[in-house]
Design an enzyme around this catalytic site. Structure first.
Site, PDB file in Angstrom:
ATOM      1  N   ASP A  29       0.860  -1.186   0.000  1.00 55.51           N
ATOM      2  CA  ASP A  29       0.000   0.000   0.000  1.00 55.51           C
ATOM      3  C   ASP A  29       0.902   1.244   0.000  1.00 55.51           C
ATOM      4  O   ASP A  29       1.827   1.355   0.798  1.00 55.51           O
ATOM      5  CB  ASP A  29      -0.876  -0.023   1.265  1.00 55.51           C
ATOM      6  CG  ASP A  29      -1.941   1.065   1.242  1.00 55.51           C
ATOM      7  OD1 ASP A  29      -3.125   0.730   1.275  1.00 55.51           O
ATOM      8  OD2 ASP A  29      -1.576   2.256   1.193  1.00 55.51           O
ATOM      9  N   GLU A  55      -2.909   0.181  -4.023  1.00 56.57           N
ATOM     10  CA  GLU A  55      -2.862  -0.974  -3.127  1.00 56.57           C
ATOM     11  C   GLU A  55      -3.061  -2.263  -3.920  1.00 56.57           C
ATOM     12  O   GLU A  55      -3.907  -2.311  -4.809  1.00 56.57           O
ATOM     13  CB  GLU A  55      -3.991  -0.743  -2.125  1.00 56.57           C
ATOM     14  CG  GLU A  55      -4.319  -1.776  -1.190  1.00 56.57           C
ATOM     15  CD  GLU A  55      -5.612  -1.421  -0.419  1.00 56.57           C
ATOM     16  OE1 GLU A  55      -6.013  -2.276   0.339  1.00 56.57           O
ATOM     17  OE2 GLU A  55      -6.213  -0.335  -0.597  1.00 56.57           O
TER      18      GLU A  55
HETATM   19  P1  TTP Z   1      -5.338   4.956   1.529  1.00 55.28           P
HETATM   20  O1  TTP Z   1      -4.320   3.942   1.146  1.00 55.28           O
HETATM   21  O2  TTP Z   1      -6.432   4.564   2.443  1.00 55.28           O
HETATM   22  O3  TTP Z   1      -4.633   6.207   2.206  1.00 55.28           O
HETATM   23  P2  TTP Z   1      -3.272   6.889   1.904  1.00 55.28           P
HETATM   24  O4  TTP Z   1      -2.495   6.185   0.871  1.00 55.28           O
HETATM   25  O5  TTP Z   1      -3.524   8.346   1.667  1.00 55.28           O
HETATM   26  O6  TTP Z   1      -2.543   6.790   3.309  1.00 55.28           O
HETATM   27  P3  TTP Z   1      -1.920   5.504   4.008  1.00 55.28           P
HETATM   28  O7  TTP Z   1      -0.470   5.843   4.185  1.00 55.28           O
HETATM   29  O8  TTP Z   1      -2.634   5.411   5.308  1.00 55.28           O
HETATM   30  O9  TTP Z   1      -2.141   4.342   3.120  1.00 55.28           O
HETATM   31  O10 TTP Z   1      -5.990   5.571   0.217  1.00 55.28           O
HETATM   32  C1  TTP Z   1      -5.264   5.788  -0.961  1.00 55.28           C
HETATM   33  C2  TTP Z   1      -5.732   7.052  -1.645  1.00 55.28           C
HETATM   34  O11 TTP Z   1      -7.148   7.008  -1.839  1.00 55.28           O
HETATM   35  C3  TTP Z   1      -5.487   8.296  -0.820  1.00 55.28           C
HETATM   36  O12 TTP Z   1      -4.206   8.872  -1.042  1.00 55.28           O
HETATM   37  C4  TTP Z   1      -6.592   9.198  -1.253  1.00 55.28           C
HETATM   38  C5  TTP Z   1      -7.718   8.274  -1.644  1.00 55.28           C
HETATM   39  N1  TTP Z   1      -8.731   8.302  -0.584  1.00 55.28           N
HETATM   40  C6  TTP Z   1      -9.887   9.056  -0.774  1.00 55.28           C
HETATM   41  O13 TTP Z   1     -10.083   9.631  -1.831  1.00 55.28           O
HETATM   42  N2  TTP Z   1     -10.818   9.086   0.240  1.00 55.28           N
HETATM   43  C7  TTP Z   1     -10.637   8.456   1.434  1.00 55.28           C
HETATM   44  O14 TTP Z   1     -11.496   8.514   2.334  1.00 55.28           O
HETATM   45  C8  TTP Z   1      -9.436   7.683   1.613  1.00 55.28           C
HETATM   46  C9  TTP Z   1      -9.197   6.942   2.901  1.00 55.28           C
HETATM   47  C10 TTP Z   1      -8.528   7.635   0.596  1.00 55.28           C
HETATM   48 MG    MG Z   2      -2.264   4.090   0.948  1.00 52.41          MG
END
Ligand code: TTP
Ligand code: MG
Length: 391
Positions: free
Chosen positions: A42, A137
């Site tokens: 991820d 991911e």
């Molecule tokens: P995530 O992998 O959940 O979050 P992230 O990569 O920003 O942070 P982490 O280090 O915790 O993995 O989500 C991936 C992308 O999806 C994120 O950059 C933006 C988008 N996203 C949204 O648009 N809305 C949301 O509520 C979430 C959680 C993510």
């Molecule tokens: Mg992420």
């Protein structure tokens, strides 16, 4: 037992605090490190990391990606902004109350899609068995038969993480485990830039401490239903018998019971059929000698033909890949008279290709693969085996 250095991606004796090769203290140790093959990767603060890559002056600053103004919400916040309590889906005004100095950048989905696909291409250099979950991911099955280059899955993952950082400029967190359920949980353990391992031996105890909502497929509604029945943690689930779980929750109950003890037989389902099958090796010392190159190819051919047989496929063309000591990649293709699975046919075609390239240049890597995959039924016409009617 060996440990893995996450910076030079090489093995060292377990027990050493730092890598003797590069001095890094980012060393992974685990009893099952060399046996596990299912990974979840991820990207860290994905959208924000892409924006920081493109605006290096913001690297050490809090950054929020999302629409500013009135009713905007936070799409993602970098890890610095998260320290101030900024979270995804938070109203922007609230986020800026918590972190007024943050820079806000509106999302550029086309850009993130492009970067997400580039990251996936790096995964594909290691294996074709990739199941994307979202843009940032994916699950990977790095079992030996799926790996392009023979090495333990953990090392392939260290290399992937290294390449994503150096070639794309963002970071990932990796979870390595015996199955998807545990791999996903592992990848969350050490964000950002993490590499966590959950083995079979500790799965049950690890899960016991988590709330049921951490189980894949247990959403808020299911969690509430379980809670109404007094089940809050995975330990609560572990204390119930399979019969009790089935009586209460039907077929899903059986699955819950398995998940609760860390068992998960869901396979990593690739997003697209493999277009090619290949195997490659990096030399310990660069070489230009034809016979040395051919010995390497000869050792790789059984992996390619074995993989074709296992998957019920045949290749229509042979591809060789060489990487020069200057990191230039050379690929050459030779179409075959008939699609084949046979090692001897692959080897002969590869030799013809390699002979033309062995002109004194030094190579650091050699590989062989097949392209134009077709069902095995179309392979090697029967007359080749001395019998049957020609088609
Ligand atoms: P995530 O992998 O959940 O979050 P992230 O990569 O920003 O942070 P982490 O280090 O915790 O993995 O989500 C991936 C992308 O999806 C994120 O950059 C933006 C988008 N996203 C949204 O648009 N809305 C949301 O509520 C979430 C959680 C993510
Ligand atoms: Mg992420």
């Amino acid at each position: 037992m060996r440990a893995l250095c996450r910076d030079c991606c090489d093995w060292l004796e377990a027990g050493e605090a730092a890598c003797p090769g590069c001095g890094s203290v980012r060393v992974v140790t685990h009893d099952e490190l060399e046996q596990l093959a299912i990974a979840h990767i991820d990207c860290d603060a994905f959208y924000a990391s892409v924006e920081k890559r493109d605006r290096p002056e913001l690297r050490e600053e809090p950054l929020i990606v999302g629409h500013a103004g009135g009713r905007g919400v936070v799409t993602t916040a970098c890890y610095i902004a998260r320290k101030f309590g900024v979270r995804s889906a938070m109203p922007m005004f609230q986020a800026l109350e918590r972190c007024p100095q943050a820079t806000v950048i509106p999302p550029d989905m086309a850009k993130y899609r492009g970067v997400g696909l580039e990251v996936r291409e790096i995964f594909r250099e290691a294996t074709e068995v990739i199941e994307p979950v979202s843009l940032d991911e994916a699950y990977l099955d790095l079992s030996p038969e799926n790996l392009v280059e023979a090495m333990p899955a953990a090392q392939a993952l260290a290399l992937i993480s290294h390449r994503v950082e150096s070639e794309i400029g963002i970071t990932v967190s990796i979870g390595l485990a015996p199955n998807k359920l545990l791999a996903k949980l592992a990848s969350e353990l050490q964000k950002p830039r993490g590499f966590s391992v959950i083995g079979r031996a500790e799965a049950r105890a690890f899960l016991a401490g988590l709330p049921v909502s951490k189980i894949n497929g247990v959403g808020p509604a299911t969690a509430e239903r379980l809670s109404a029945a007094g089940i809050e943690t995975i330990a609560d689930l572990q204390s119930l018998s399979e019969a009790e779980l089935v009586a209460r929750h039907g077929k899903f109950g059986r699955r819950l019971g398995r998940f609760a003890v860390g068992e998960d037989d869901r396979v990593v389902t690739p997003d697209r059929p493999a277009k090619s099958i290949s195997a490659e090796t990096t030399f310990r010392r660069d070489t230009g000698a034809l016979e040395e190159l051919m010995q390497t190819i000869e050792a790789l051919v059984p992996r390619v033909s074995g993989s074709l047989v296992r998957k019920g496929l045949a290749g229509s063309a042979v591809v060789i890949k060489l990487k020069t000591s200057g990191f230039q990649i050379v690929t050459r293709t030779r179409r075959l008279a008939h699609p084949t699975q046979r090692a001897q046919v692959l080897l002969e075609a590869a030799r013809a290709l390699i002979e033309k390239e062995a002109d004194g240049r030094l190579f650091r890597l050699a590989g062989i693969g097949v392209d134009g995959l077709v069902p095995a039924a179309e392979a090697d016409p029967p007359d080749l085996f001395g019998g049957g009617s020609p088609r």
